[in-house]
Motif scaffolding. Sequence first.
Motif, PDB file in Angstrom:
ATOM      1  N   ASP A 163       0.823  -1.213   0.000  1.00 51.59           N
ATOM      2  CA  ASP A 163       0.000   0.000   0.000  1.00 51.59           C
ATOM      3  C   ASP A 163       0.854   1.259   0.000  1.00 51.59           C
ATOM      4  O   ASP A 163       0.599   2.201  -0.760  1.00 51.59           O
ATOM      5  CB  ASP A 163      -0.906   0.033   1.241  1.00 51.59           C
ATOM      6  CG  ASP A 163      -2.182  -0.765   1.053  1.00 51.59           C
ATOM      7  OD1 ASP A 163      -2.214  -1.629   0.159  1.00 51.59           O
ATOM      8  OD2 ASP A 163      -3.148  -0.531   1.799  1.00 51.59           O
ATOM      9  N   SER A 218       1.286   4.350  -2.767  1.00 55.08           N
ATOM     10  CA  SER A 218       1.114   5.777  -2.446  1.00 55.08           C
ATOM     11  C   SER A 218       2.392   6.553  -2.767  1.00 55.08           C
ATOM     12  O   SER A 218       2.342   7.660  -3.321  1.00 55.08           O
ATOM     13  CB  SER A 218       0.755   5.945  -0.965  1.00 55.08           C
ATOM     14  OG  SER A 218      -0.486   5.335  -0.677  1.00 55.08           O
ATOM     15  N   THR A 225       2.649   7.098  -6.444  1.00 51.55           N
ATOM     16  CA  THR A 225       1.656   8.088  -6.883  1.00 51.55           C
ATOM     17  C   THR A 225       2.137   9.509  -6.629  1.00 51.55           C
ATOM     18  O   THR A 225       1.920  10.410  -7.446  1.00 51.55           O
ATOM     19  CB  THR A 225       0.320   7.860  -6.138  1.00 51.55           C
ATOM     20  OG1 THR A 225      -0.144   6.539  -6.418  1.00 51.55           O
ATOM     21  CG2 THR A 225      -0.738   8.873  -6.551  1.00 51.55           C
ATOM     22  N   ARG A 284      -1.002   2.618   6.953  1.00 57.03           N
ATOM     23  CA  ARG A 284      -1.198   2.668   5.495  1.00 57.03           C
ATOM     24  C   ARG A 284      -2.036   3.879   5.099  1.00 57.03           C
ATOM     25  O   ARG A 284      -1.723   4.601   4.144  1.00 57.03           O
ATOM     26  CB  ARG A 284      -1.899   1.380   5.017  1.00 57.03           C
ATOM     27  CG  ARG A 284      -1.099   0.123   5.278  1.00 57.03           C
ATOM     28  CD  ARG A 284      -1.909  -1.135   5.056  1.00 57.03           C
ATOM     29  NE  ARG A 284      -2.931  -1.341   6.090  1.00 57.03           N
ATOM     30  CZ  ARG A 284      -2.715  -1.827   7.300  1.00 57.03           C
ATOM     31  NH1 ARG A 284      -1.490  -2.179   7.651  1.00 57.03           N
ATOM     32  NH2 ARG A 284      -3.692  -1.975   8.173  1.00 57.03           N
ATOM     33  N   SER A 285      -3.125   4.104   5.852  1.00 59.22           N
ATOM     34  CA  SER A 285      -3.990   5.255   5.570  1.00 59.22           C
ATOM     35  C   SER A 285      -3.280   6.562   5.915  1.00 59.22           C
ATOM     36  O   SER A 285      -3.379   7.552   5.175  1.00 59.22           O
ATOM     37  CB  SER A 285      -5.280   5.153   6.389  1.00 59.22           C
ATOM     38  OG  SER A 285      -5.973   3.965   6.077  1.00 59.22           O
ATOM     39  N   ALA A 336      -0.844   7.569   3.243  1.00 58.63           N
ATOM     40  CA  ALA A 336      -1.531   8.084   2.053  1.00 58.63           C
ATOM     41  C   ALA A 336      -1.946   9.537   2.263  1.00 58.63           C
ATOM     42  O   ALA A 336      -1.733  10.395   1.395  1.00 58.63           O
ATOM     43  CB  ALA A 336      -2.750   7.208   1.744  1.00 58.63           C
ATOM     44  N   ASP A 342      -0.575  12.932   0.386  1.00 62.14           N
ATOM     45  CA  ASP A 342      -1.526  13.774  -0.353  1.00 62.14           C
ATOM     46  C   ASP A 342      -1.467  15.213   0.143  1.00 62.14           C
ATOM     47  O   ASP A 342      -1.501  16.150  -0.642  1.00 62.14           O
ATOM     48  CB  ASP A 342      -2.940  13.215  -0.203  1.00 62.14           C
ATOM     49  CG  ASP A 342      -3.925  13.946  -1.113  1.00 62.14           C
ATOM     50  OD1 ASP A 342      -3.704  13.950  -2.338  1.00 62.14           O
ATOM     51  OD2 ASP A 342      -4.901  14.531  -0.602  1.00 62.14           O
ATOM     52  N   LEU A 346      -3.563   3.496  -6.576  1.00 68.46           N
ATOM     53  CA  LEU A 346      -3.597   3.412  -5.115  1.00 68.46           C
ATOM     54  C   LEU A 346      -4.404   2.187  -4.694  1.00 68.46           C
ATOM     55  O   LEU A 346      -5.319   1.763  -5.401  1.00 68.46           O
ATOM     56  CB  LEU A 346      -4.271   4.656  -4.544  1.00 68.46           C
ATOM     57  CG  LEU A 346      -3.533   5.974  -4.709  1.00 68.46           C
ATOM     58  CD1 LEU A 346      -4.458   7.143  -4.423  1.00 68.46           C
ATOM     59  CD2 LEU A 346      -2.314   6.018  -3.781  1.00 68.46           C
ATOM     60  N   SER A 392      -6.049   3.134   0.712  1.00 69.30           N
ATOM     61  CA  SER A 392      -5.400   4.448   0.649  1.00 69.30           C
ATOM     62  C   SER A 392      -6.313   5.469  -0.024  1.00 69.30           C
ATOM     63  O   SER A 392      -6.396   6.623   0.418  1.00 69.30           O
ATOM     64  CB  SER A 392      -4.090   4.349  -0.146  1.00 69.30           C
ATOM     65  OG  SER A 392      -3.207   3.434   0.465  1.00 69.30           O
ATOM     66  N   ILE A 439      -7.671   9.118   1.527  1.00 66.62           N
ATOM     67  CA  ILE A 439      -7.422  10.415   0.879  1.00 66.62           C
ATOM     68  C   ILE A 439      -8.744  11.101   0.524  1.00 66.62           C
ATOM     69  O   ILE A 439      -8.904  12.314   0.727  1.00 66.62           O
ATOM     70  CB  ILE A 439      -6.545  10.222  -0.376  1.00 66.62           C
ATOM     71  CG1 ILE A 439      -5.145   9.749   0.031  1.00 66.62           C
ATOM     72  CG2 ILE A 439      -6.466  11.508  -1.191  1.00 66.62           C
ATOM     73  CD1 ILE A 439      -4.300   9.225  -1.119  1.00 66.62           C
TER      74      ILE A 439
END
Lengths: 186, 186
Positions: free
Chosen positions: A32, A36, A39, A172-173, A176, A180, B169, B173, B177
């Motif tokens: 994950d 990210s 990205t 993981r979240s 991200a 961002d 993603l 994730s 976001i």
Amino acid sequence: MADLSLVLLHHPVLDKNGLVVTSALTNMDIHDIARSARTYGVRHFYVATPVKALRVLAAKIMEHWETGYGSTYNATRKEALSLVRLEHDLDTTILAVERESGSRPRVVVTSARGGPHRTTFAELRRQLESSLEPHLVVLGTGWGLAPEVTERADVALEPICGPTDYNHLSVRSAAAIILDRLCGAR
Amino acid sequence: MADLSLVLLHHPVLDKNGLVVTSALTNMDIHDIARSARTYGVRHFYVATPVKALRVLAAKIMEHWETGYGSTYNATRKEALSLVRLEHDLDTTILAVERESGSRPRVVVTSARGGPHRTTFAELRRQLESSLEPHLVVLGTGWGLAPEVTERADVALEPICGPTDYNHLSVRSAAAIILDRLCGAR
């Protein structure tokens, strides 16, 4: 624009009772966070554990996706995992970034807890846009980074806040959202 | 402020060859997205699969964390999972939101791919802040939502863009976001 790298530390981190421990490597963290990182234009995503057997295992799993059968099954996974580097700890990671980028990185520590002298996301974003120094964002597993890591910060990033008082995102979240906020299109 | 709910659909979604399939339920999707939902004040997080055996399995795992041994081991996980509801598909989920919120929700579909008539995150954020209608954000598993779902959108949200052309993603994730962009502290 500063060179940005990430490291996910598995030691020294806290357990739920506040003791310093070594956490196990989680396969899905690597996948994950690599996606990210890819990205948002991160240079390298370092996965650091002092446990050699876990580094060997992680290398074996990545090999499946990078050159084995998985590389033809899922090319986007291969592309993301190409950013991953396995390291021992924060010190070896700092040296690795220095080798890659030519100078010692500013160390940015993250935490779900607030505290004094926190840098806001907006401020760090401005610093990244105007700086030529490499930056290394440090993420903790378990219940977060141990004090001996957070004390070494050049920058202590503010915690992620939603409109509630709940602040228990998965790493993981959190990774991200951090990327961002720092590098997302505005 | 509009009531916001999320649904994670496992059918109809696309596989990597563009065929419509039913994807398997992934335990970590439920945990990660529940934590993000709880952080950002989402009313309910619906996990929809037409496979009854998978709903039964998910209910059993959640029971461990909500009332079993796990509820005392990790209270933050219990708190997040209390938002989760198991559903059959998009239609039963829309009915469930209607029962909860008193009116039919606006359906917001998400995609990693661009297209015509996309609503920006900033615009949807303004709509949520000024609306009293419930909104249901639809997330796809596998390689994304099938056209028969996206065609039913009241709102088609723009894809998440970083500074690169890579847009793969994980759904965990992406959910984090999306919620941060729509509901994060500014």
